[in-house]
Write an enzyme that holds these catalytic residues in place. Structure first.
Site, short mmCIF file in Angstrom:
data_model
loop_
_atom_site.label_atom_id
_atom_site.label_comp_id
_atom_site.label_asym_id
_atom_site.label_seq_id
_atom_site.Cartn_x
_atom_site.Cartn_y
_atom_site.Cartn_z
N LYS A 1 2.26 -6.11 5.98
CA LYS A 1 3.60 -5.38 5.36
C LYS A 1 3.20 -5.37 3.87
O LYS A 1 2.41 -5.88 3.04
CB LYS A 1 4.23 -6.93 5.50
CG LYS A 1 5.45 -5.99 5.87
CD LYS A 1 6.28 -7.19 5.61
CE LYS A 1 8.16 -7.21 6.00
NZ LYS A 1 8.90 -8.30 6.01
N VAL A 2 3.37 -3.97 3.31
CA VAL A 2 3.06 -3.72 1.96
C VAL A 2 4.15 -3.13 1.44
O VAL A 2 4.91 -2.91 2.45
CB VAL A 2 2.02 -2.44 2.35
CG1 VAL A 2 0.34 -2.81 2.15
CG2 VAL A 2 2.34 -1.32 2.38
#
Ligand code: E4P
Length: 217
Positions: free
Chosen positions: A83-84
């Site tokens: 997840k960014v």
């Protein structure tokens, strides 16, 4: 529509997974920070429980750091999704990690323009936060409608993962709009089961049944 649990709590995830309606898990640094033990070990256990996509978020804010942490997270388990955040560096990291075959969830999405960038960078998932938009007097579900329309126009393969769901109406609206996934805290998933007429109806059925058995005895 798929249903994910938004939690880092292994017990809660185990309980919900046992029912058989959970397709994946999302976590974030806030959720993981609440849980005891090593976060990598916890994420690994969660992957083994749900046998579906489990998002783990990078905490670095620069491209190089995100890449390094992304590789680390992806190594935890084959089900891990990196997840960014939806920043310039985050989108760049999404493009690079996706290019290596690592699945990425672009989080903290609050506009259709941002969702377009996530899709162009090859994100597997984009996470628009509906509850947090509602909190600032902006209709979060309207954003979902816009993103679903845009993605359909161009056949983007990025899944719309409706995040920050606060109540069952968010989930039902997400399904009506054709969003791919809704992620909910355990308490919201519990609410999906409840209807007062189900409880009242069941109570009456059982009472009637007992009465009839007593007469027959
Ligand atoms: C999703 O990936 C996020 O972890 C989450 O849905 C955020 O929800 P909140 O706005 O209730 O914290």
């Amino acid at each position: 529509m798929k249903l994910f649990v938004d939690s880092g709590n292994i017990k809660d995830i185990e309980t919900l997974a046992a029912i058989g309606i959970i397709d994946g898990v999302t976590t974030n640094p806030t959720l993981l920070a609440r849980e005891p033990g090593d976060y990598r070990e916890n994420l690994k256990k969660i992957c083994e429980i749900v046998k579906g996509p489990v998002s783990g978020e990078v905490t670095s804010t620069d491209f190089a750091g995100m890449l390094q942490q992304g590789h680390d997270i992806a190594k935890i388990h084959q089900h891990m999704i990196v997840k960014v955040p939806l920043t310039r560096d985050g989108i760049r990291a999404c493009k690079a990690l996706s290019g290596e075959g690592i699945r990425v969830n672009v989080t903290l999405c609050f506009s259709a323009a941002q969702a377009l960038l996530a899709a162009k960078a090859g994100a597997t998932f984009v996470s628009p936060f509906v509850g947090r938009l509602d909190d600032v007097a902006t209709n979060g579900m309207e954003l979902i409608r816009e993103i679903v329309d845009i993605y359909d126009n161009y056949d983007f393969t990025t899944d719309v993962l409706v995040a920050s769901c606060r109540h069952p109406i968010h989930v039902v609206e997400a399904a009506r709009m054709g969003a791919d996934i809704a992620t909910c805290p355990p308490a919201v998933i519990d609410q999906l089961f409840n209807h007062p007429l189900t409880s009242i109806g069941l109570e009456k059925f059982l009472k009637d049944w007992e009465k009839a058995q007593a007469v027959k005895a």
